[in-house]
Motif scaffolding. Structure first.
Motif, PDB file in Angstrom:
ATOM      1  N   ASP A 153       0.810  -1.209   0.000  1.00  0.00           N
ATOM      2  CA  ASP A 153       0.000   0.000   0.000  1.00  0.00           C
ATOM      3  C   ASP A 153       0.851   1.271   0.000  1.00  0.00           C
ATOM      4  O   ASP A 153       0.329   2.376   0.114  1.00  0.00           O
ATOM      5  CB  ASP A 153      -0.915   0.020   1.229  1.00  0.00           C
ATOM      6  CG  ASP A 153      -0.125   0.011   2.533  1.00  0.00           C
ATOM      7  OD1 ASP A 153       1.071  -0.349   2.496  1.00  0.00           O
ATOM      8  OD2 ASP A 153      -0.693   0.376   3.575  1.00  0.00           O
ATOM      9  N   GLY A 154       2.172   1.115  -0.122  1.00  0.00           N
ATOM     10  CA  GLY A 154       3.070   2.269  -0.074  1.00  0.00           C
ATOM     11  C   GLY A 154       3.245   2.933  -1.431  1.00  0.00           C
ATOM     12  O   GLY A 154       2.656   2.527  -2.435  1.00  0.00           O
ATOM     13  N   PRO A 155       4.073   3.983  -1.491  1.00  0.00           N
ATOM     14  CA  PRO A 155       4.301   4.716  -2.743  1.00  0.00           C
ATOM     15  C   PRO A 155       4.945   3.857  -3.824  1.00  0.00           C
ATOM     16  O   PRO A 155       4.704   4.068  -5.005  1.00  0.00           O
ATOM     17  CB  PRO A 155       5.240   5.852  -2.311  1.00  0.00           C
ATOM     18  CG  PRO A 155       5.111   5.940  -0.827  1.00  0.00           C
ATOM     19  CD  PRO A 155       4.797   4.572  -0.356  1.00  0.00           C
ATOM     20  N   TRP A 202       2.307  21.741  -1.324  1.00  0.00           N
ATOM     21  CA  TRP A 202       2.061  20.507  -2.055  1.00  0.00           C
ATOM     22  C   TRP A 202       2.339  19.330  -1.129  1.00  0.00           C
ATOM     23  O   TRP A 202       3.394  19.280  -0.480  1.00  0.00           O
ATOM     24  CB  TRP A 202       2.960  20.427  -3.288  1.00  0.00           C
ATOM     25  CG  TRP A 202       2.534  21.368  -4.382  1.00  0.00           C
ATOM     26  CD1 TRP A 202       2.899  22.664  -4.530  1.00  0.00           C
ATOM     27  CD2 TRP A 202       1.644  21.068  -5.452  1.00  0.00           C
ATOM     28  NE1 TRP A 202       2.295  23.211  -5.634  1.00  0.00           N
ATOM     29  CE2 TRP A 202       1.519  22.247  -6.230  1.00  0.00           C
ATOM     30  CE3 TRP A 202       0.935  19.930  -5.839  1.00  0.00           C
ATOM     31  CZ2 TRP A 202       0.723  22.310  -7.359  1.00  0.00           C
ATOM     32  CZ3 TRP A 202       0.145  19.988  -6.964  1.00  0.00           C
ATOM     33  CH2 TRP A 202       0.032  21.168  -7.713  1.00  0.00           C
ATOM     34  N   VAL A 203       1.384  18.382  -1.065  1.00  0.00           N
ATOM     35  CA  VAL A 203       1.507  17.245  -0.155  1.00  0.00           C
ATOM     36  C   VAL A 203       1.210  15.952  -0.903  1.00  0.00           C
ATOM     37  O   VAL A 203       0.488  15.934  -1.911  1.00  0.00           O
ATOM     38  CB  VAL A 203       0.558  17.380   1.057  1.00  0.00           C
ATOM     39  CG1 VAL A 203       0.921  18.610   1.881  1.00  0.00           C
ATOM     40  CG2 VAL A 203      -0.899  17.445   0.609  1.00  0.00           C
ATOM     41  N   TYR A 204       1.763  14.872  -0.386  1.00  0.00           N
ATOM     42  CA  TYR A 204       1.528  13.548  -0.958  1.00  0.00           C
ATOM     43  C   TYR A 204       0.081  13.140  -0.684  1.00  0.00           C
ATOM     44  O   TYR A 204      -0.453  13.373   0.405  1.00  0.00           O
ATOM     45  CB  TYR A 204       2.504  12.552  -0.345  1.00  0.00           C
ATOM     46  CG  TYR A 204       2.425  11.166  -0.940  1.00  0.00           C
ATOM     47  CD1 TYR A 204       2.690  10.949  -2.278  1.00  0.00           C
ATOM     48  CD2 TYR A 204       2.091  10.068  -0.138  1.00  0.00           C
ATOM     49  CE1 TYR A 204       2.629   9.676  -2.818  1.00  0.00           C
ATOM     50  CE2 TYR A 204       2.036   8.794  -0.665  1.00  0.00           C
ATOM     51  CZ  TYR A 204       2.297   8.601  -2.017  1.00  0.00           C
ATOM     52  OH  TYR A 204       2.226   7.341  -2.550  1.00  0.00           O
ATOM     53  N   THR A 205      -0.561  12.524  -1.671  1.00  0.00           N
ATOM     54  CA  THR A 205      -1.998  12.241  -1.571  1.00  0.00           C
ATOM     55  C   THR A 205      -2.339  11.139  -0.565  1.00  0.00           C
ATOM     56  O   THR A 205      -3.427  11.139   0.018  1.00  0.00           O
ATOM     57  CB  THR A 205      -2.556  11.840  -2.952  1.00  0.00           C
ATOM     58  OG1 THR A 205      -1.772  10.755  -3.472  1.00  0.00           O
ATOM     59  CG2 THR A 205      -2.498  13.008  -3.924  1.00  0.00           C
ATOM     60  N   ASP A 206      -1.438  10.204  -0.335  1.00  0.00           N
ATOM     61  CA  ASP A 206      -1.746   9.080   0.558  1.00  0.00           C
ATOM     62  C   ASP A 206      -0.564   8.803   1.483  1.00  0.00           C
ATOM     63  O   ASP A 206       0.073   7.748   1.397  1.00  0.00           O
ATOM     64  CB  ASP A 206      -2.082   7.838  -0.276  1.00  0.00           C
ATOM     65  CG  ASP A 206      -2.785   6.759   0.547  1.00  0.00           C
ATOM     66  OD1 ASP A 206      -3.284   7.084   1.646  1.00  0.00           O
ATOM     67  OD2 ASP A 206      -2.811   5.604   0.100  1.00  0.00           O
ATOM     68  N   PRO A 207      -0.247   9.721   2.417  1.00  0.00           N
ATOM     69  CA  PRO A 207       0.920   9.546   3.283  1.00  0.00           C
ATOM     70  C   PRO A 207       0.729   8.415   4.282  1.00  0.00           C
ATOM     71  O   PRO A 207      -0.385   7.934   4.510  1.00  0.00           O
ATOM     72  CB  PRO A 207       1.034  10.900   3.984  1.00  0.00           C
ATOM     73  CG  PRO A 207      -0.357  11.432   3.999  1.00  0.00           C
ATOM     74  CD  PRO A 207      -0.971  10.967   2.720  1.00  0.00           C
ATOM     75  N   LEU A 208       1.806   8.021   4.903  1.00  0.00           N
ATOM     76  CA  LEU A 208       1.811   6.904   5.842  1.00  0.00           C
ATOM     77  C   LEU A 208       0.853   7.129   7.005  1.00  0.00           C
ATOM     78  O   LEU A 208       0.129   6.210   7.411  1.00  0.00           O
ATOM     79  CB  LEU A 208       3.242   6.679   6.365  1.00  0.00           C
ATOM     80  CG  LEU A 208       3.436   5.561   7.394  1.00  0.00           C
ATOM     81  CD1 LEU A 208       3.018   4.213   6.826  1.00  0.00           C
ATOM     82  CD2 LEU A 208       4.887   5.525   7.863  1.00  0.00           C
TER      83      LEU A 208
END
Length: 702
Positions: A439-441, A679-685
């Motif tokens: 499920d990670g990047p 700007w941020v990552y859409t699905d962070p940990l």
């Protein structure tokens, strides 16, 4: 007449190939390291033929000598006796013509006293300029108005250029001036330019002006000078030597140098000619070491590679084609500079291909994590002070690996929508039989890896967003950088606007960090990079803060690549830790308790090599696959082909932008989204773990 000859050199103790050009009109024999360098005008040395004598060796049919008017003897070797005879005849004719042209009445020359007076005046004006520049620097340091500081910086750059020109003029005047002994013995009159012995690279004593000169020579930077300055104790005479490295000062092809000279990197006082003086044993030992291949190697940090790493010659091979000098591309650089003005934004300026580094900016940002073990262990510490200290340790060690060379090169400007992804094995962590981070990047890494993904989310302005995480260590970093470049006259400044947030999930802490600016210095000679600016690290939850200041090299004295930092606990203005040193070398820490230690040694701390998928397995928009044709041709030094493929990518980007403008279509970002000004990552940990926890809570109990 021109052609190849071999010339004896005392440094290598042997014959070296050179390309020679004889100009009979000015009685000058010039030589170059190659015919190509001759076409560029990069003269390596020359022999003045006026008053010279030729000699041959009966035992060697191909060798001959030239003894100049000032009794320096140069040794040459032709291919055979026939070629030697051609050179001898041409040289004899040139020497004879020079002697006949000098038989007329001597020209009128300035007197020794007048020359000395002009030299003293030049020194006085130079001292005034130096004092004014110091006052300007002090004023800048006290100014809080950013616009005013920018204007002052422009004036400072112009003044620095003027000072360098005045220094160079004084040095040339010094070289032209004989010592009083030579003047009395050789001249016998009032003029000082009548046929006297002048030897470039020799010391000339100037009692009148030397004390003034020695004050600024000790602090004068030499990176942009065609001459190297050296001075002894205060009040001693100034020693001047000609530095013959390609790319340094070159006389014009038709100018007549003051005397014969030969360049050498080994010894400022060295001549390729045989003279009565001998060189020091130390210089000879160093020369022999260089000749035998035992030159001192520059210390570089060790590299740790994964057993599963895939070698890629385009990126992993030793980069031996460093950009040594811009002389070969001088017309291109000068044309580029003529199109810009000081303070101008360079975002939309297309830079020439030959200055490009063989990787994308997105990949360069990945080198922030070249010490992944320092990053992932931040959350292992029990106290807030220790965790802040480890954040600062990782941060201050994060910049050196991004510079693979001391020479400044520019990475590729990422294409809109371009991606780069990689992973690192953490030293000391067993990576066998570990669960995959589905499920990670990055789907092909495990939960124990540190993974990184970056995307170019905007082209104008150029904004790169990046995200890194290690699931097992429950740590992540989410950041973005807007690169804003400016032309500063003799350098280029790149401001890295943006921030990154480090999240320690086990402690529910966030650390916000900012970035320094980068500067490409000496853009007309051999460009080099330095960092500058004050950066902050803050943790709102604990109240701990840190400041890190990257110091640019001062114009007078000082060292390159200096950095200082301090860590403050909440409610206390006295730092608990103070760090000083070099951001690409050794940094020392002193704690309020009195303890001191090496904070970080970037020369010894191993760099962990990132793992990247083979190009054939990458997404079409991943950096290495996208730029593969440009990179390949840069590797083989075919700039023309590299430029062609670079233009293809740039044109495709223009066409896509035009299509969006005409259709009203919006950019679809793959992994990042804009939230306010960030700007941020859409699905962070942190979100994925919260979802997982929520799903477990929602499951019905048995």
């Amino acid at each position: 007449m021109e052609g190849p000859l071999s010339k004896w050199t005392n440094v290598m103790q042997g014959w070296q190939y050179r390309w020679f050009v004889l100009d009979g009109n000015i009685a000058l024999l010039s030589y170059y390291t190659s015919k190509d360098k001759m076409k560029r005008g990069s003269r390596r040395g020359c022999v003045r033929l006026k008053g010279a004598n030729l000699g041959i060796d009966d035992d060697e049919e191909s060798t001959f000598t030239i003894t100049t008017h000032d009794q320096k003897t140069f040794h040459f070797q032709a291919r055979d006796g026939e070629e030697r005879q051609k050179w001898m005849e041409a040289l004899e004719e040139s020497i004879s013509r020079a002697s006949q042209s000098e038989s007329g009445s001597p020209r009128e020359a300035p007197s020794f006293t007048e020359f000395d007076k002009k030299l003293a005046e030049a020194d006085a004006y130079l001292q005034l300029l130096i004092n004014q520049l110091k006052s300007l620097q002090a004023k800048i340091a006290l100014c809080d108005d950013e616009q005013a500081v920018e204007k002052y910086n422009i004036i400072m750059v112009t003044t620095e250029t003027l000072i360098e020109s005045v220094k160079r003029t004084i040095v040339m005047m010094q070289r032209a001036k004989p010592s009083p002994h030579d003047f009395d013995e050789a001249n016998g009159g009032d003029g000082i330019f009548n046929d006297v012995s002048r030897r470039p690279g020799r010391s000339s004593s100037l009692p009148t002006t030397a004390p003034i000169i020695s004050q600024y020579v000790q602090h004068a930077p030499t990176s942009n000078l065609g001459h190297q300055f050296a001075s002894g104790d205060a009040g001693s005479s100034l020693s001047v030597s000609v530095n013959g490295n390609d790319g340094d000062y070159e006389e014009g092809e038709k100018s007549v140098p003051i005397g014969s000279f030969s360049s050498s990197e080994e010894d400022d006082d060295f001549y390729d000619a045989f003279e009565s003086s001998t060189h020091s044993s130390k210089a000879n030992e160093e020369s022999n070491a260089t000749a035998s291949g035992n030159a001192v190697d520059i210390c570089s940090p060790p590299m740790i590679a994964s057993p599963n790493d895939v070698y890629d010659e385009l990126y992993d091979g030793a980069d031996e084609d460093e950009l040594e000098s811009l002389d070969a591309h001088g017309s291109i650089v000068k044309h580029l500079i003529s199109q810009v003005r000081i303070g101008m934004d360079l975002t939309k300026i297309v830079l020439p291909t030959f200055i490009l580094e063989r990787r994308s900016l997105l990949e360069m940002f990945a080198d922030f994590f070249s010490h992944p073990d320092l990053f992932v262990r931040i959350g292992d510490y029990s106290t807030a002070e220790e965790r802040m200290t480890e954040v600062v340790r990782w941060y201050m060690s994060a910049f050196h690996a991004g510079r693979k060379s001391s020479v400044a090169k520019k990475p590729y400007n990422p294409i809109l929508g371009e991606l780069f992804q990689c992973v690192w094995d953490i030293p000391g962590v067993d990576t066998t039989n570990l669960s995959m981070a589905d499920d990670g990047p990055i789907q092909w890494c495990t939960k124990s890896h540190l993974c990184y993904i970056a995307e170019q989310v905007s082209h104008h302005p150029p904004i790169s967003a990046f995200y890194a995480e290690c699931q097992d260590k429950r740590i992540s970093l989410d950041g973005y950088i807007w690169t804003k470049s400016k032309f500063l006259g003799l350098s280029i400044g790149v401001h890295m606007i943006g921030e990154a947030v480090i999240s320690l999930l086990d402690h529910e802490e966030e650390y916000k960090i900012t970035f320094p600016s980068g500067y490409g210095r000496s853009i007309l000679t051999v460009p080099w990079i330095e960092l500058g600016g004050k950066c902050n690290v803050t943790c709102e939850k604990t109240g701990y803060t840190a400041s890190v200041e990257f110091l640019t090299k001062p114009f007078y004295g000082g060292k390159k690549h200096q950095v200082k930092g301090q860590i403050l606990e909440p409610g206390n203005s006295k730092p608990t830790c103070t760090i000083t040193g070099e951001w690409n070398g050794v940094m020392w820490a002193e704690y309020s308790s009195g303890r001191s230690e090496i904070f970080c040694d970037t020369k010894k701390t191993p760099i962990v090599k990132k793992r990247v998928l083979p190009i054939a397995e990458q997404d079409p928009f991943e950096s290495r696959r996208l730029w593969k044709d440009v990179t390949y041709n840069l590797k083989r030094k075919d700039v023309e082909e590299a430029t062609k493929y670079k233009r293809v990518l740039e044109q495709r980007q223009r066409e896509e932008a035009q299509h969006r403008l005409e259709t009203g279509a919006k950019i679809q970002h793959k992994h990042f989204q804009e939230v306010g000004e960030h700007w941020v990552y859409t699905d962070p940990l942190v979100q994925r773990l919260q979802k997982s926890k929520q799903n477990l809570e929602d499951e019905p109990s048995l």
